[in-house]
Scaffold this active site. Structure first.
Site, PDB file in Angstrom:
ATOM      1  N   GLY A  86       0.817  -1.201   0.000  1.00  0.00           N
ATOM      2  CA  GLY A  86       0.000   0.000   0.000  1.00  0.00           C
ATOM      3  C   GLY A  86       0.856   1.259   0.000  1.00  0.00           C
ATOM      4  O   GLY A  86       0.538   2.248  -0.670  1.00  0.00           O
ATOM      5  N   THR A  87       1.949   1.214   0.720  1.00  0.00           N
ATOM      6  CA  THR A  87       2.824   2.381   0.830  1.00  0.00           C
ATOM      7  C   THR A  87       3.385   2.770  -0.536  1.00  0.00           C
ATOM      8  O   THR A  87       3.380   3.959  -0.905  1.00  0.00           O
ATOM      9  CB  THR A  87       3.969   2.082   1.821  1.00  0.00           C
ATOM     10  OG1 THR A  87       3.391   1.747   3.093  1.00  0.00           O
ATOM     11  CG2 THR A  87       4.913   3.253   1.979  1.00  0.00           C
ATOM     12  N   ASN A 136      -7.343   4.307   9.815  1.00  0.00           N
ATOM     13  CA  ASN A 136      -6.903   3.024  10.373  1.00  0.00           C
ATOM     14  C   ASN A 136      -6.945   3.003  11.891  1.00  0.00           C
ATOM     15  O   ASN A 136      -7.021   1.939  12.490  1.00  0.00           O
ATOM     16  CB  ASN A 136      -5.494   2.663   9.875  1.00  0.00           C
ATOM     17  CG  ASN A 136      -4.535   3.811   9.965  1.00  0.00           C
ATOM     18  OD1 ASN A 136      -4.736   4.853   9.345  1.00  0.00           O
ATOM     19  ND2 ASN A 136      -3.479   3.656  10.745  1.00  0.00           N
ATOM     20  N   SER A 148      -4.020  -2.664  -0.248  1.00  0.00           N
ATOM     21  CA  SER A 148      -2.925  -3.542   0.177  1.00  0.00           C
ATOM     22  C   SER A 148      -3.517  -4.907   0.502  1.00  0.00           C
ATOM     23  O   SER A 148      -4.505  -5.001   1.244  1.00  0.00           O
ATOM     24  CB  SER A 148      -2.258  -2.944   1.412  1.00  0.00           C
ATOM     25  OG  SER A 148      -1.273  -3.817   1.891  1.00  0.00           O
ATOM     26  N   HIS A 196      -2.601  -7.411   2.386  1.00  0.00           N
ATOM     27  CA  HIS A 196      -2.550  -8.049   3.707  1.00  0.00           C
ATOM     28  C   HIS A 196      -3.636  -7.575   4.661  1.00  0.00           C
ATOM     29  O   HIS A 196      -3.776  -8.094   5.766  1.00  0.00           O
ATOM     30  CB  HIS A 196      -1.154  -7.934   4.331  1.00  0.00           C
ATOM     31  CG  HIS A 196      -0.754  -6.600   4.865  1.00  0.00           C
ATOM     32  ND1 HIS A 196      -0.789  -6.305   6.200  1.00  0.00           N
ATOM     33  CD2 HIS A 196      -0.293  -5.492   4.250  1.00  0.00           C
ATOM     34  CE1 HIS A 196      -0.344  -5.063   6.392  1.00  0.00           C
ATOM     35  NE2 HIS A 196      -0.041  -4.546   5.219  1.00  0.00           N
ATOM     36  N   CYS A 247       6.638   4.010  18.772  1.00  0.00           N
ATOM     37  CA  CYS A 247       7.782   3.990  19.682  1.00  0.00           C
ATOM     38  C   CYS A 247       9.006   4.463  18.912  1.00  0.00           C
ATOM     39  O   CYS A 247       9.536   3.740  18.081  1.00  0.00           O
ATOM     40  CB  CYS A 247       7.989   2.587  20.213  1.00  0.00           C
ATOM     41  SG  CYS A 247       8.651   2.589  21.864  1.00  0.00           S
TER      42      CYS A 247
HETATM   43  N1  PLP Z   1      -2.787   3.044   4.532  1.00  0.00           N
HETATM   44  C1  PLP Z   1      -3.438   2.590   5.591  1.00  0.00           C
HETATM   45  C2  PLP Z   1      -4.695   3.254   6.035  1.00  0.00           C
HETATM   46  C3  PLP Z   1      -2.931   1.496   6.309  1.00  0.00           C
HETATM   47  O1  PLP Z   1      -3.578   1.054   7.394  1.00  0.00           O
HETATM   48  C4  PLP Z   1      -1.731   0.897   5.866  1.00  0.00           C
HETATM   49  C5  PLP Z   1      -1.140  -0.241   6.619  1.00  0.00           C
HETATM   50  O2  PLP Z   1      -1.128  -0.256   7.823  1.00  0.00           O
HETATM   51  C6  PLP Z   1      -1.102   1.408   4.728  1.00  0.00           C
HETATM   52  C7  PLP Z   1      -1.655   2.485   4.094  1.00  0.00           C
HETATM   53  C8  PLP Z   1       0.191   0.826   4.219  1.00  0.00           C
HETATM   54  O3  PLP Z   1       0.008  -0.421   3.601  1.00  0.00           O
HETATM   55  P1  PLP Z   1       1.263  -1.426   3.486  1.00  0.00           P
HETATM   56  O4  PLP Z   1       1.471  -2.005   4.832  1.00  0.00           O
HETATM   57  O5  PLP Z   1       0.835  -2.449   2.480  1.00  0.00           O
HETATM   58  O6  PLP Z   1       2.407  -0.629   2.993  1.00  0.00           O
END
Ligand code: PLP
Length: 401
Positions: free
Chosen positions: A74-75, A153, A201, A203, A327
């Site tokens: 996702g990043t 999130n 993403s 996962h 952290c």
């Molecule tokens: N955006 C949101 C809202 C997320 O919760 C996350 C993952 O925690 C990401 C982006 C990033 O996804 P990835 O872990 O696949 O890079």
């Protein structure tokens, strides 16, 4: 440790790989390990499964398969969206986002600001919602992209993406949404949303970690971030991670098949957990609006309690949950999401996020509720009266210590 069962209340962090997903992936980790770009059949046979996976993820979001670019996570998807919008519109150097985005967006914007781009971080209200008037005022002729998450999130709070997209469209501004937390929990349709770009993403929907996608609406200007070979039609270089793409495709099909009734059941289980915590544990408060919200997420401030200490005690009981805190270099930084919502650093550090899944049962919730009030009471009793008093979020009475 008390027994081996894990009581998992952290599905917004990640989800298990579904057995069907693993089964779909295995042939591509064992016998079918070729390179899809190779000229012979042993490699070329892998093109079809990749395209089937593309069809499947496209179906999940109501897109055409030609609008999907697979990424490593996702990043990467979010980084690609932002940089693509900037590089394809060199005259526009302004980004609009919010103060509560995931670090993928937040830190990408910070890095872009260091390179001379201008970023407007929209504030949020106490309940995590956006002010549409402020949003409209932030848009400028040189705004290259609006990047606003659909579901937060940490709190699960939803932003009104269709409304924001309509405003952007009327002004010819591209809009990207981070919808990483949404699949399987809400219906996802890029045309109903009206966005130009969208990130997912695998996962978070029972697929493997390390694979994501960027939806790019047909006709949207696009420039690759990962430059290399002609994979992904030249939209993202790098040899395809075939097993993971296949797994993502299978996970998308499963997420797409989640009935509305199951989503309602999930919301009811989350609500029962939230209501019981608020009723049974004194001096607690939900962070963020009750609705509109993801059906699986609740964020709760436990006045007078260090979230990290509570998480450690929960961990001893095989209960997994999380705080929004990061952290960094030994000190616990309060969540930027919660502080943007107006919580003080102490209240933010007293917050725990519980995020449920279709695998979460009423028994799991009962187990958590069976321990949580006692653990919170123990931590409060152990804290000095002064520390406990300092920890009370605004609007909450001091906890009994
Ligand atoms: N955006 C949101 C809202 C997320 O919760 C996350 C993952 O925690 C990401 C982006 C990033 O996804 P990835 O872990 O696949 O890079």
């Amino acid at each position: 440790m008390t027994g081996s069962k894990t009581y998992y209340f952290d599905s917004n962090a990640t989800t298990s790989v579904a057995p069907e997903v693993l089964e779909a992936m295995l042939p591509y980790l064992t016998g079918k390990w070729g390179n899809p770009s190779s000229p012979y059949r042993f490699g070329k046979q892998l093109v079809e499964p990749i395209e089937q996976a593309r069809e499947s993820v496209a179906a999940l979001i109501g897109a055409n398969s030609g609008e999907i670019v697979f990424t490593s996570c996702g990043t990467e998807s979010i980084n690609t969206a932002l940089t693509s919008c900037l590089h394809t519109q060199p005259g526009k150097r302004h980004i609009v986002t919010t103060a509560v985005e995931h670090s993928a967006t937040k830190n990408c914007c910070a890095a872009l600001a260091e390179r001379g781009y201008e970023v407007t971080y929209l504030p949020v209200n106490r309940d995590g919602s956006l002010d549409l008037k402020l949003f409209t005022q932030a848009l400028r002729p040189d705004t290259a992209v609006v990047s606003i998450m659909w579901a937060n999130n940490e709190t699960g709070v939803l932003f009104p993406i269709p409304e924001l997209a309509a405003i952007c469209r009327a002004r010819g501004i591209l809009i990207h949404t981070d919808a990483v937390q949404v699949p399987g929990k809400l219906k996802l349709d890029v045309n109903a949303l009206g966005v130009d770009l969208l990130s997912l993403s695998a996962h978070k929907l029972h697929g493997p970690k390390g694979v994501g996608l960027l939806y790019v609406r047909q006709g949207t200007p696009y420039q690759a971030l990962v430059i290399g070979g002609q994979q992904e039609g030249g939209h993202r270089g790098g040899t395809e991670n075939v097993p993971y793409l296949v797994g993502f495709g299978r996970a998308a099909a499963l997420a797409n098949a989640v009935p509305v009734a199951a989503q309602r059941k999930l919301a009811a289980l989350r609500d029962s957990l939230e209501d019981e915590i608020l009723a049974r544990v004194p001096h607690t408060a939900r962070n963020g609006a009750k609705e509109p919200r993801l059906p699986n997420t609740t964020s709760i401030a436990f006045a007078g309690v260090e979230a990290e200490a509570l998480l450690m005690l929960l961990d001893q009981l095989n209960i997994c949950a999380s705080s929004g805190s990061a952290c960094t270099t030994g000190s616990v930084a309060p969540s930027h999401v919660l502080t943007a919502m107006g919580l003080g650093p102490v209240a933010a550090r007293s917050t725990i996020r519980f995020s449920l899944d279709y695998e979460t049962t009423a028994e799991d919730v009962a187990y958590l509720l069976g321990h949580l009030p006692r653990l919170v009471a123990e931590l409060r009793a152990a804290a000095s009266p002064r520390a406990a008093a300092r920890s009370v979020p605004a609007g909450l009475a001091a906890p009994a210590v």
